[in-house]
Write an enzyme that holds these catalytic residues in place. Structure first.
Site: not given
Length: 730
Positions: A390-392, A544, A571, A590, A594
């Site tokens: 997950d990016k953020t 997103g 996801k 996180d 997720d």
């Protein structure tokens, strides 16, 4: 803090909601001052039902030395031993020394084996303790019968040495297991026994068990924080290595969270307690370690089944051996050989092969800030073919910074930031904090603001030096009936193309500047991706955010596959798509959204600063937010798997060779074993397995060793497409 317990997360979520409510003009958060009493931490002995192997080790140590002293006269007054040594030791009644002292040895020294054999019988899961109990019982009954003139099978000295050697082997085994499990005790010992609680103008010393949420405690330089809390006064560099595994101290000041067991290295603090007892981060780590050590991996289940099967093989081999010798009329040799088979085939090494590796690996990982909840997840990690990040907040910092400022007309960058920071000075919104931080970094003098008002979901306005100042997005301009000037179009279009938010600064109804923010890529993210690639693992990113934002991060980090503009509920579909290729997928995330993906992945990895829902769905939790924790899991998974295989191969090969030798198959070439020698061989095999498992302690899981982060890395900006959030309500 990087690692949050359930209470931390709940507090954080309620705080965020309260802030949102304040932004929307709904007032301050409600007072949540529940006064929860802390449960005693048991003088550091409550390990959540974890077996105290150190106590077992002490018991076996004591029994070994006492029974060794008792065994000496049994051996010396044995007729067989005296014949071997050419001795003649006797006095009236000396012939009763072996049976009398041997009986004491059997009852006292053998009691632990009988005690531990009872659950095996009760649960219908026969194992090593039942084999040992059977072996010493056969030797005792045969010797006792011989003493009273029934038969001539005098095994008193063999019985004595067998019990002593078995006690020695178990002492060493329990010592090894106790060392592996000692990490739990070490975690408990991180808490001080007492705390200094502030009462009015005084400070009183109280037990940790007497602390409650809402109390304020004093933490002096060099002292440990007694409970999770928020710094109410002071600042200090905190040694948080016990929680995150990262050795570098972290500066914490008023308003920051601190965790029980961490150390204030250079400053005095006053901390308001927010979590006590089982709600603290330290207690959460203990629970995860215990859960992991009690969970059963595939290899452990295989070893358990093999150990149970070995019981029946040993029992069958012993009966067959005795029958063969009995048919030949040699009952004495038959019993000796049967007892030898029972002793040497005890599946000690096989039973210890996997649990000891699990105990050491989970304790080792906890020390490195990697909390294994499910051993199966650790076991699977070695064969992962893809990691989906997950990016953020995972690959990026998860916090906004001002990336670029575009002043208009005769305004300059510092002047634009000054008026923007003035109305955002008291903001808790991420964008507002980013503006204030940017002004501070550029040494901008920020004027005072008055009459600050929030435009819910649009921006914030206030009065600075007599002028009405606004900070927000396009919806704020519409609300204030202000036209965006043509001069702002170029910057706005460029940022829009990158998927970055555009925020306007207005003074007196005129746009005087605009700026954009970004979420910086972590310096360690590139090192993590490169290290995974070297290991043959592909890396994917899911977010997103817009495709432009995702592609920028992917190019910068060298990521193989991108899933952008993914709705939260979709996801887990990305995980399913990666799994469709036939490989095993690890998911790192996180957030609450997720959790489904973490649960669907072959290995779910939650970031410790994330939500409880994410941590509940994951099999592994990283105490820090450094993505290099994934590399630590892979390294430990591969190292522990090697040790498991080595131990299983050794234990299996040992028994395959030992049983025929004990049964007397090689008697024709003069190669035989007596029960005591068999006990030594069995104990040595156990010690070999234990020693091999201990080598796991040498695995270096430090992040710098796994993948050094580029010093002073300055990643390209990466932006999040949240135009309404960019309105930055105060």
């Amino acid at each position: 803090m990087d690692f949050m317990t359930e209470s931390d997360s709940t507090e954080s979520e309620s705080t965020d909601q309260a802030q949102q409510g304040a932004h929307a003009g709904h007032g301050a958060p409600a007072d949540d001052s529940g006064h929860t009493k802390q449960e005693p931490h048991g003088a550091h002995t409550d390990h959540h039902a974890h077996v105290d192997h150190s106590g077992h080790a002490e018991m076996f140590r004591r029994l070994f030395w006492i029974n060794l002293l008792l065994a000496i006269p049994v051996v010396l007054f044995s007729a067989m031993v005296q014949d071997w040594l050419g001795l003649s030791l006797s006095f009236p009644g000396s012939s009763w020394i072996p049976p009398v002292v041997g009986t004491v040895l059997f009852i006292w020294g053998g009691r632990p084996f009988f005690t531990m054999a009872v659950p095996e019988v009760r649960n219908r899961q026969p194992g090593m303790m039942l084999l040992i109990a059977m072996a010493i019982t056969v030797a005792f009954l045969a010797s006792l019968a011989s003493t009273f003139g029934v038969g001539s099978l005098d095994f008193w000295w063999e019985l004595a040495t067998l019990i002593v050697v078995m006690l020695l082997g178990h002492w060493q085994e329990m010592k090894a297991v106790g060392q592996a499990s000692g990490a739990l005790a070490a975690l408990a010992e991180l808490l001080p026994d007492e705390a200094e609680r502030v009462v009015g103008d005084d400070v009183e010393t109280v037990r940790i068990a007497d602390l409650a949420t809402g109390d304020v405690v004093v933490v002096r330089p060099g002292a440990r924080v007694p409970a999770d809390g928020t710094i109410a006064q002071g600042s200090a560099s905190m040694d948080e290595s016990t929680i995150t595994g990262e050795s570098a101290p972290v500066r914490r000041a008023q308003g920051d969270r601190v965790v029980a067991g961490t150390v204030a290295t250079d400053g005095s603090l006053r901390v308001e307690v927010t979590a006590v007892g089982d709600d603290t981060a330290l207690a959460g780590i203990q629970r995860m370690v215990t859960q992991a050590q009690e969970s059963r991996s595939g290899a452990r289940k295989l070893a358990d089944r093999a150990a149970q099967a070995l019981f029946y093989i040993a029992l069958g081999s012993a009966l067959l051996t005795f029958t063969v010798y009995a048919v030949q009329g040699d009952f004495s040799t038959g019993i000796v050989r049967a007892v030898t088979v029972l002793v040497i085939a005890c599946p000690h090494a096989l039973g210890l092969a996997i649990p000891l590796v699990i105990a050491i690996s989970t304790a080792k990982s906890a020390q490195a800030g990697v909390l294994v909840k499910d051993v199966l997840a650790l076991e699977t990690m070695r064969s992962i073919s893809s990691v989906l990040f997950d990016k953020t907040g995972t690959l990026t910092e998860g916090s906004h910074t001002v990336a670029e400022v575009e002043p208009l007309d005769d305004w300059d960058e510092k002047r634009v930031l000054a008026v923007a920071a003035a109305v955002e000075r008291d903001s808790e919104h991420p964008i507002g904090r980013a503006i204030v931080a940017a002004a501070a970094e550029r040494d901008v003098s920020v004027p005072d603001a008055s009459d600050v008002d929030t435009l819910p979901g649009k921006g914030v306005v206030g009065t600075v030096d007599g002028d009405r100042v606004g900070v927000g997005g396009r919806s704020m301009l519409a609300e204030l009936d202000i036209e965006a000037p043509e001069a702002a179009a170029e910057a706005r279009e460029r940022w829009d193309g990158e998927g970055s938010p555009t925020l306007y600064v207005t003074v007196g109804g005129v746009v005087v500047g605009l700026f954009t923010t970004h979420d910086p890529v972590r310096a360690s993210s590139r090192a993590t991706v490169d290290a995974l690639h070297r290991q043959g693992v592909s890396v994917a990113l899911i977010t997103g955010d817009s495709q432009a934002v995702a592609d920028r991060v992917a190019r910068e980090l060298g990521i193989d596959e991108v899933f952008a503009e993914v709705l939260p509920q979709d996801k887990d579909s990305a995980v399913e798509k990666l799994q469709a290729g036939g490989g095993k997928v690890a998911m790192v995330g996180d957030g609450v959204n997720d959790a489904p993906a973490l649960a669907r992945a072959d290995v779910g990895i939650a970031i410790g600063a994330g939500t409880d829902v994410a941590m509940e769905a994951a099999g592994v939790v990283l105490a820090s937010s450094d993505p290099r924790g994934v590399l630590a899991i892979v390294a430990l998974s591969r190292a522990s798997h090697r040790k498991m295989i080595q131990n299983l191969v050794w234990a299996t090969a040992y028994n395959a060779l030992a049983i025929p030798v004990a049964a007397g198959v090689f008697t024709g070439i003069g190669f035989t074993l007596n029960p005591a020698a068999a006990a030594i061989a069995m104990s040595l095999s156990t010690i070999v397995v234990a020693a091999n498992a201990q080598l796991l302690r040498r695995v270096d899981l430090s992040y710098e060793a796994l993948a050094p982060a580029a010093a002073g890395a300055a990643p390209d900006p990466e932006h999040e497409n949240h135009p309404e959030e960019a309105a930055s309500p105060a």
